[in-house]
Design an enzyme around this catalytic site. Structure first.
Site, short mmCIF file in Angstrom:
data_model
loop_
_atom_site.label_atom_id
_atom_site.label_comp_id
_atom_site.label_asym_id
_atom_site.label_seq_id
_atom_site.Cartn_x
_atom_site.Cartn_y
_atom_site.Cartn_z
N ARG A 224 0.92 -1.05 -0.03
CA ARG A 224 -0.13 -0.03 -0.13
C ARG A 224 1.01 1.30 -0.12
O ARG A 224 2.13 1.21 0.47
CB ARG A 224 -1.01 -0.04 1.31
CG ARG A 224 -1.92 -0.95 1.28
CD ARG A 224 -3.25 -0.40 0.18
NE ARG A 224 -4.30 -1.41 0.27
CZ ARG A 224 -4.67 -2.45 -0.70
NH1 ARG A 224 -3.64 -2.56 -1.47
NH2 ARG A 224 -5.38 -3.31 -0.54
N HIS A 272 -1.59 1.01 -9.63
CA HIS A 272 -2.31 0.05 -8.59
C HIS A 272 -2.97 -1.08 -9.37
O HIS A 272 -4.19 -1.29 -9.45
CB HIS A 272 -3.33 0.79 -7.82
CG HIS A 272 -3.70 -0.01 -6.65
ND1 HIS A 272 -4.08 0.77 -5.40
CD2 HIS A 272 -3.70 -1.41 -6.42
CE1 HIS A 272 -4.33 -0.21 -4.44
NE2 HIS A 272 -4.27 -1.42 -5.25
P1 NDP Z 1 -1.92 -12.06 4.16
O1 NDP Z 1 -2.78 -11.72 5.38
O2 NDP Z 1 -1.98 -13.44 3.60
O3 NDP Z 1 -0.32 -11.96 4.44
C1 NDP Z 1 0.06 -10.69 5.17
C2 NDP Z 1 1.42 -10.85 5.63
O4 NDP Z 1 2.05 -9.81 6.49
C3 NDP Z 1 1.53 -12.00 6.75
O5 NDP Z 1 2.66 -12.71 6.56
C4 NDP Z 1 1.65 -11.36 7.88
O6 NDP Z 1 2.54 -12.00 8.99
C5 NDP Z 1 2.50 -10.09 7.46
N1 NDP Z 1 2.19 -9.05 8.47
C6 NDP Z 1 1.35 -8.32 8.80
N2 NDP Z 1 1.34 -7.22 9.73
C7 NDP Z 1 2.62 -7.44 10.07
C8 NDP Z 1 3.80 -6.86 11.13
N3 NDP Z 1 3.05 -5.99 11.80
N4 NDP Z 1 4.95 -7.14 10.90
C9 NDP Z 1 5.33 -8.12 10.07
N5 NDP Z 1 4.61 -8.78 9.17
C10 NDP Z 1 3.29 -8.37 9.24
O7 NDP Z 1 -2.19 -10.82 3.01
P2 NDP Z 1 -1.98 -11.39 1.45
O8 NDP Z 1 -0.63 -11.76 1.02
O9 NDP Z 1 -3.03 -11.76 0.75
O10 NDP Z 1 -2.02 -9.70 0.84
C11 NDP Z 1 -0.90 -8.73 1.35
C12 NDP Z 1 -1.20 -7.33 0.83
O11 NDP Z 1 -0.92 -7.28 -0.47
C13 NDP Z 1 -2.77 -6.85 1.00
O12 NDP Z 1 -3.22 -6.48 2.28
C14 NDP Z 1 -2.55 -5.64 0.03
O13 NDP Z 1 -2.10 -4.38 0.93
C15 NDP Z 1 -1.86 -5.79 -0.84
N6 NDP Z 1 -2.25 -6.35 -2.28
C16 NDP Z 1 -1.83 -5.13 -3.19
C17 NDP Z 1 -2.44 -5.34 -4.40
C18 NDP Z 1 -2.14 -4.41 -5.58
O14 NDP Z 1 -2.59 -4.65 -6.64
N7 NDP Z 1 -1.06 -3.71 -5.52
C19 NDP Z 1 -3.48 -6.69 -4.96
C20 NDP Z 1 -3.62 -7.48 -3.74
C21 NDP Z 1 -3.01 -7.35 -2.40
P3 NDP Z 1 1.87 -13.26 9.70
O15 NDP Z 1 2.51 -14.23 8.46
O16 NDP Z 1 2.85 -13.48 10.82
O17 NDP Z 1 0.52 -13.08 9.85
C1 OXD Z 2 -6.23 -5.74 -3.16
C2 OXD Z 2 -5.80 -4.51 -4.07
O1 OXD Z 2 -6.09 -5.60 -1.99
O2 OXD Z 2 -6.02 -4.72 -5.20
O3 OXD Z 2 -6.76 -6.89 -3.48
O4 OXD Z 2 -4.98 -3.62 -3.77
#
Ligand code: NDP
Ligand code: OXD
Length: 309
Positions: A224, A272
């Site tokens: 983000r 994005h």
């Molecule tokens: P998940 O919930 O599967 O993974 C999130 C990861 O972040 C986990 O490994 C989690 O740790 C880690 N995490 C969360 N908080 C912290 C913290 N404070 N410190 C360290 N690690 C942390 O999410 P996804 O992989 O499905 O998606 C991730 C992000 O990708 C979305 O939230 C979104 O913001 C972004 N995204 C962007 C898109 C785009 O088009 N640019 C499209 C889709 C997603 P733990 O494993 O320990 O829980």
């Molecule tokens: C998502 C994105 O979170 O598109 O899926 O950013």
């Protein structure tokens, strides 16, 4: 059974046919013509107006149109008793991994330098390394981070991951928590951010983080815009602490026309699009959660609002 569809970026025309084809009994109401608010059982949303969800008295479930839920949790009037589920769709995960692999390869193979050489008509060979000599650190080693990690590893990149909790994953060194972050950073010649935006992760890509990376590291941010302290990036690039950055997400979207990122020679900007939700693959996953809710079965991919993801 009525569902409110509200997206600030996607068109209802892409969604309604997919949803009603698979669940004809679903009465899909498109914002703002939603009729009696008391009818609405489900809300399928991307960046809903603050207060909209609170105005639906019989809401049973909030479904995110994307993997992230920061666009829902930021609503100060969010009805806290209503569960929230996020989208986990292998199609979206593949798209994200494609984006990450593309950008990591562009940074690794000095694409920006060869592009500027081409524009200047310069035929010049730069020093080259193989993937095995370029360590990649992934911040956020969840659904998307692990998939991207596996695909980068298949190309030979040594990949490490960072999450909130300690975890053991065959083939990948992993780090956790604030201390783990500063163990991972010096081992990351390319740093990829795939974190959710939460109170803890906001501003994580900042001058202090950049200073802990090897000099000349590359940055990919597809998490983000709020992860990046934007004013810290250009100084780090101009000093050579970072060599290049590929950014898909921004503090303000669309990126304002006068923003310096548009024309900086070491920054790649995409609007994005790293992973765009696909109604054909996402609709069955979304409807599965609606069925689960109707039948009182456990929901899939339920978000913990206290953790923010
Ligand atoms: P998940 O919930 O599967 O993974 C999130 C990861 O972040 C986990 O490994 C989690 O740790 C880690 N995490 C969360 N908080 C912290 C913290 N404070 N410190 C360290 N690690 C942390 O999410 P996804 O992989 O499905 O998606 C991730 C992000 O990708 C979305 O939230 C979104 O913001 C972004 N995204 C962007 C898109 C785009 O088009 N640019 C499209 C889709 C997603 P733990 O494993 O320990 O829980
Ligand atoms: C998502 C994105 O979170 O598109 O899926 O950013």
């Amino acid at each position: 059974m009525a569902l409110l569809f509200r997206s600030s970026v996607d068109s209802e025309a892409r969604w309604k046919p997919q949803l009603t084809r698979l669940m004809p009994e679903l009465d899909v109401r498109l914002w703002p013509r939603i009729g009696d608010r008391a009818d609405i059982d489900y809300a399928l949303v991307w960046r809903p107006e603050p207060g909209l969800l609170a105005s639906l008295p019989n809401l049973k479930l909030i479904l995110s149109l994307g993997a992230g839920v920061d666009h829902i949790l930021c609503d100060p009037q969010l009805p806290r008793h209503v569960p929230i589920v996020r989208l986990v769709d292998p199609y979206l995960t593949d798209a994200m991994s494609e984006f990450v692999v593309l950008q990591v390869l562009r940074l690794h193979r000095q694409d920006l330098d060869y592009q500027s050489q081409q524009h200047a008509g310069i035929w010049h060979e730069l020093p080259q390394k193989n993937a095995g000599e370029c360590k990649v650190g992934i911040l956020g080693f969840g659904e998307i981070g692990q998939d991207a990690g596996r695909k980068l590893a298949a190309l030979g990149f040594p990949v490490s991951g960072w999450g909130r909790r300690e975890r053991i994953l065959a083939g990948f060194p992993t780090y956790a928590g604030p201390e783990g972050l500063f163990q991972l950073l010096p081992r990351s010649e390319i740093l990829v951010c795939l974190l959710p935006l939460t109170r803890e992760t906001e501003g994580i890509l900042c001058a202090r983080t950049f200073a802990a990376l090897p000099r000349g590291a590359g940055l990919v941010n597809a998490g983000r815009g709020g992860h990046l302290v934007e004013e810290d990036l250009i100084p780090a690039l101009d000093r050579g602490q970072l060599s290049a950055a590929a950014l898909d997400v921004f503090q303000q979207e669309p990126l304002p026309p006068a923003h310096p990122f548009w024309h900086h020679p070491r920054i790649l900007v995409t609007p994005h699009i790293a992973g765009i939700t696909n109604p054909t693959t996402a609709a069955p996953i979304i409807l599965d959660n609606i069925r689960r809710c109707e039948e009182g079965r456990p929901l899939l991919n339920q978000v913990d609002p206290a953790q923010g993801y």
